[in-house]
Design an enzyme around this catalytic site. Structure first.
Site, PDB file in Angstrom:
ATOM      1  N   LYS A  27       4.156 -14.695  19.433  1.00  0.00           N
ATOM      2  CA  LYS A  27       3.882 -13.786  18.229  1.00  0.00           C
ATOM      3  C   LYS A  27       4.921 -14.234  17.188  1.00  0.00           C
ATOM      4  O   LYS A  27       5.826 -15.100  17.299  1.00  0.00           O
ATOM      5  CB  LYS A  27       4.001 -12.248  18.552  1.00  0.00           C
ATOM      6  CG  LYS A  27       5.293 -12.065  19.363  1.00  0.00           C
ATOM      7  CD  LYS A  27       5.062 -10.523  19.967  1.00  0.00           C
ATOM      8  CE  LYS A  27       5.985 -10.260  20.644  1.00  0.00           C
ATOM      9  NZ  LYS A  27       7.041  -9.493  20.341  1.00  0.00           N
ATOM     10  N   ARG A  62       6.382   3.432  23.727  1.00  0.00           N
ATOM     11  CA  ARG A  62       5.867   2.736  22.519  1.00  0.00           C
ATOM     12  C   ARG A  62       4.362   2.671  22.566  1.00  0.00           C
ATOM     13  O   ARG A  62       3.790   3.403  21.944  1.00  0.00           O
ATOM     14  CB  ARG A  62       6.681   1.462  22.452  1.00  0.00           C
ATOM     15  CG  ARG A  62       7.554   1.120  21.619  1.00  0.00           C
ATOM     16  CD  ARG A  62       8.139  -0.467  21.641  1.00  0.00           C
ATOM     17  NE  ARG A  62       7.366  -1.267  22.243  1.00  0.00           N
ATOM     18  CZ  ARG A  62       7.746  -2.768  22.177  1.00  0.00           C
ATOM     19  NH1 ARG A  62       8.915  -3.057  21.372  1.00  0.00           N
ATOM     20  NH2 ARG A  62       7.059  -3.433  22.897  1.00  0.00           N
ATOM     21  N   TYR A 119      30.879 -13.651  -4.514  1.00  0.00           N
ATOM     22  CA  TYR A 119      30.579 -12.174  -4.856  1.00  0.00           C
ATOM     23  C   TYR A 119      31.736 -11.181  -4.398  1.00  0.00           C
ATOM     24  O   TYR A 119      32.138 -11.417  -3.365  1.00  0.00           O
ATOM     25  CB  TYR A 119      29.213 -11.723  -4.559  1.00  0.00           C
ATOM     26  CG  TYR A 119      28.237 -12.532  -5.158  1.00  0.00           C
ATOM     27  CD1 TYR A 119      28.058 -12.179  -6.692  1.00  0.00           C
ATOM     28  CD2 TYR A 119      27.220 -13.211  -4.745  1.00  0.00           C
ATOM     29  CE1 TYR A 119      26.958 -12.778  -7.366  1.00  0.00           C
ATOM     30  CE2 TYR A 119      26.096 -13.767  -5.450  1.00  0.00           C
ATOM     31  CZ  TYR A 119      26.144 -13.309  -7.078  1.00  0.00           C
ATOM     32  OH  TYR A 119      25.123 -13.909  -7.690  1.00  0.00           O
ATOM     33  N   MET A 163      22.331 -15.250  -2.005  1.00  0.00           N
ATOM     34  CA  MET A 163      21.141 -15.456  -1.743  1.00  0.00           C
ATOM     35  C   MET A 163      20.648 -16.980  -1.592  1.00  0.00           C
ATOM     36  O   MET A 163      19.928 -17.290  -0.502  1.00  0.00           O
ATOM     37  CB  MET A 163      20.286 -14.883  -3.032  1.00  0.00           C
ATOM     38  CG  MET A 163      18.759 -14.963  -2.625  1.00  0.00           C
ATOM     39  SD  MET A 163      17.749 -14.888  -4.111  1.00  0.00           S
ATOM     40  CE  MET A 163      18.130 -13.102  -4.352  1.00  0.00           C
TER      41      MET A 163
HETATM   42  C1  LIG Z   1       4.675  -6.933  25.303  1.00  0.00           C
HETATM   43  C2  LIG Z   1       5.736  -7.959  25.376  1.00  0.00           C
HETATM   44  N1  LIG Z   1       5.415  -9.073  26.304  1.00  0.00           N
HETATM   45  C3  LIG Z   1       6.551  -9.921  26.325  1.00  0.00           C
HETATM   46  C4  LIG Z   1       7.382 -10.229  25.209  1.00  0.00           C
HETATM   47  C5  LIG Z   1       8.482 -11.459  25.451  1.00  0.00           C
HETATM   48  O1  LIG Z   1       9.527 -10.736  25.290  1.00  0.00           O
HETATM   49  P1  LIG Z   1      10.873 -11.908  25.643  1.00  0.00           P
HETATM   50  O2  LIG Z   1      10.902 -12.483  24.251  1.00  0.00           O
HETATM   51  O3  LIG Z   1      11.979 -11.008  25.655  1.00  0.00           O
HETATM   52  O4  LIG Z   1      10.528 -12.891  26.624  1.00  0.00           O
HETATM   53  C6  LIG Z   1       7.360  -9.200  24.166  1.00  0.00           C
HETATM   54  C7  LIG Z   1       8.390  -9.477  23.069  1.00  0.00           C
HETATM   55  O5  LIG Z   1       8.736  -8.472  22.412  1.00  0.00           O
HETATM   56  C8  LIG Z   1       6.558  -8.300  24.272  1.00  0.00           C
HETATM   57  O6  LIG Z   1       6.481  -7.256  23.316  1.00  0.00           O
END
Ligand SMILES: Cc1ncc(COP(=O)(O)O)c(C=O)c1O
Length: 373
Positions: free
Chosen positions: A41, A143, A265, A313
């Site tokens: 992701k 969550r 700055y 920046m």
């Molecule tokens: C549901 C879920 N599984 C796995 C992971 C991977 O976690 P990590 O990057 O700590 O290995 C994440 C990351 O946020 C996650 O949200």
């Protein structure tokens, strides 16, 4: 590695796909006979899905995890020439009315509540098919995922899963990187208890740190993310993973200060005596966080030079008074992230975590990918 800088670029970001693959292979071997996914992701934690996914697929990875549907599409595109059969999960649930797009693109929704389970089941029934999905049980994160009441209800109504092939039951850990916390063991026990009440299917439990809690935390599928990209999954121990990114930035100007004066700055840094200050072409717009102002070092020819003053920046200032003039000159590259400055070190100096440093890596960097063939 640093000689091929695009002359127009302020900085070069080198991503070593070979070390990403080596990190995945290490984790795969650690969790075997369980399977090992790759969490990709946020554009593979900032490293670039279009390059990371094919490299991992070529190494044998067959499960990819993202947070959002659009990310899943990008992963599918990257997989097409290498491993079209690989499975892709989207953690963020099933947006209403998007069921058909999941099927058309062979993306597995992670169903996070009973409403999504009902929608997926209704869709499967409308097509007269059994459709695969992952179902998320919340074991303490609060969550996403089925909470205790929803779990009770589902356990009492297994018919709510008719038309759904549960590819995995999954849960997610809250404190896996805190190895003295009882929470990980408690979540494992709650997950086991939940699985015992639900129809039998494979289970997915551990993130990167979770893998290092041992075999009884591996279940059928591990889901590492950060460790693939070199973040230390065992913060109390030396990092078992290899660094995957190197950031070298160009020195734009070197200034001799002969009288007391201030830098940058807010006049935040004061030079009291003769000094040399060099300016680098990276700033907070590139993800080099403002909280890193006046903290830590960069490395010039392997020698540490302190960051002084605020991060602008587009610019950072460093004190190079102690370095020989022969190595400090406009156009030369200095190391901001790399073997001398691991991602976790930079993160600690900025009061954050390696995940945030990686996922903030700037779009203005000239990117070079090496390894991974
Ligand atoms: C549901 C879920 N599984 C796995 C992971 C991977 O976690 P990590 O990057 O700590 O290995 C994440 C990351 O946020 C996650 O949200």
């Amino acid at each position: 590695m640093t000689s091929d800088l695009n002359p127009r670029a302020g900085a070069i970001l080198t991503v070593d796909l070979g070390t990403v693959v080596a990190n995945w292979t290490q984790l795969r071997d650690r969790v075997a006979p369980a399977d090992c996914a790759a969490v990709v992701k946020a554009d593979a934690y900032g490293l670039g899905v279009a390059r990371v996914v094919p490299a991992l697929a070529a190494a044998g990875c067959r499960t990819f995890v993202v947070a959002q549907f659009e990310e899943a599409l990008a992963v599918r595109r990257a997989l097409e020439p290498v491993a079209p059969e690989a499975q892709v999960f989207s953690l963020g649930g099933l947006p209403a009315g998007c069921e058909g797009e999941f099927i058309a693109n062979r993306i597995l929704p992670v169903l996070n509540h009973l409403g999504e389970i009902a929608a997926w089941r209704a869709f499967a029934q409308s097509r007269g098919e059994v459709l695969p999905a992952v179902i998320h049980i919340d074991t303490g994160m609060n969550r996403l995922g089925l909470g205790p009441d929803e779990l009770d209800a589902l356990a009492g109504h297994p018919e709510w899963l008719e038309g759904i092939e549960v590819r995995y039951w999954m849960t997610h850990l809250a404190c896996a990187d805190e190895f003295d916390s009882p929470m990980t063991g408690e979540q494992r026990d709650r997950f086991r208890a939940a699985l015992a009440r639900l129809p039998k299917a494979k289970a997915s439990f551990a993130n990167s740190s979770g893998i290092f809690h041992g075999k009884d935390h591996h279940f059928d599928l591990a889901r590492p993310g950060c460790a693939l990209y070199g973040v230390n999954p065992t913060p109390h121990l030396p990092n078992p993973m290899l660094g995957t990114v190197r950031l070298d930035a160009k020195l734009l100007q070197v200034r001799n200060c002969t009288v007391p004066m201030t830098v940058g700055y807010g006049a935040a840094h004061k030079v009291t005596g003769p000094a040399r200050i060099a300016t680098i072409g990276v700033g907070y717009a590139d993800g080099y966080m403002r909280s890193l102002g006046g903290k830590g070092h960069v490395f010039v020819d392997g020698v540490a030079a302190p960051i002084v003053g605020r991060i602008s920046m587009d610019l950072i200032t460093i004190d190079v008074t102690g370095l020989p003039e022969s190595v400090v000159h406009a156009g030369r590259l200095v190391e901001l992230i790399g073997p001398n400055r691991p991602v976790d070190t930079v993160a600690a100096e900025g009061g954050t975590i390696g995940y945030e440093i990686l996922t903030s890596l700037g779009r203005r960097y000239h990117r070079v990918y090496v390894g991974g063939e």
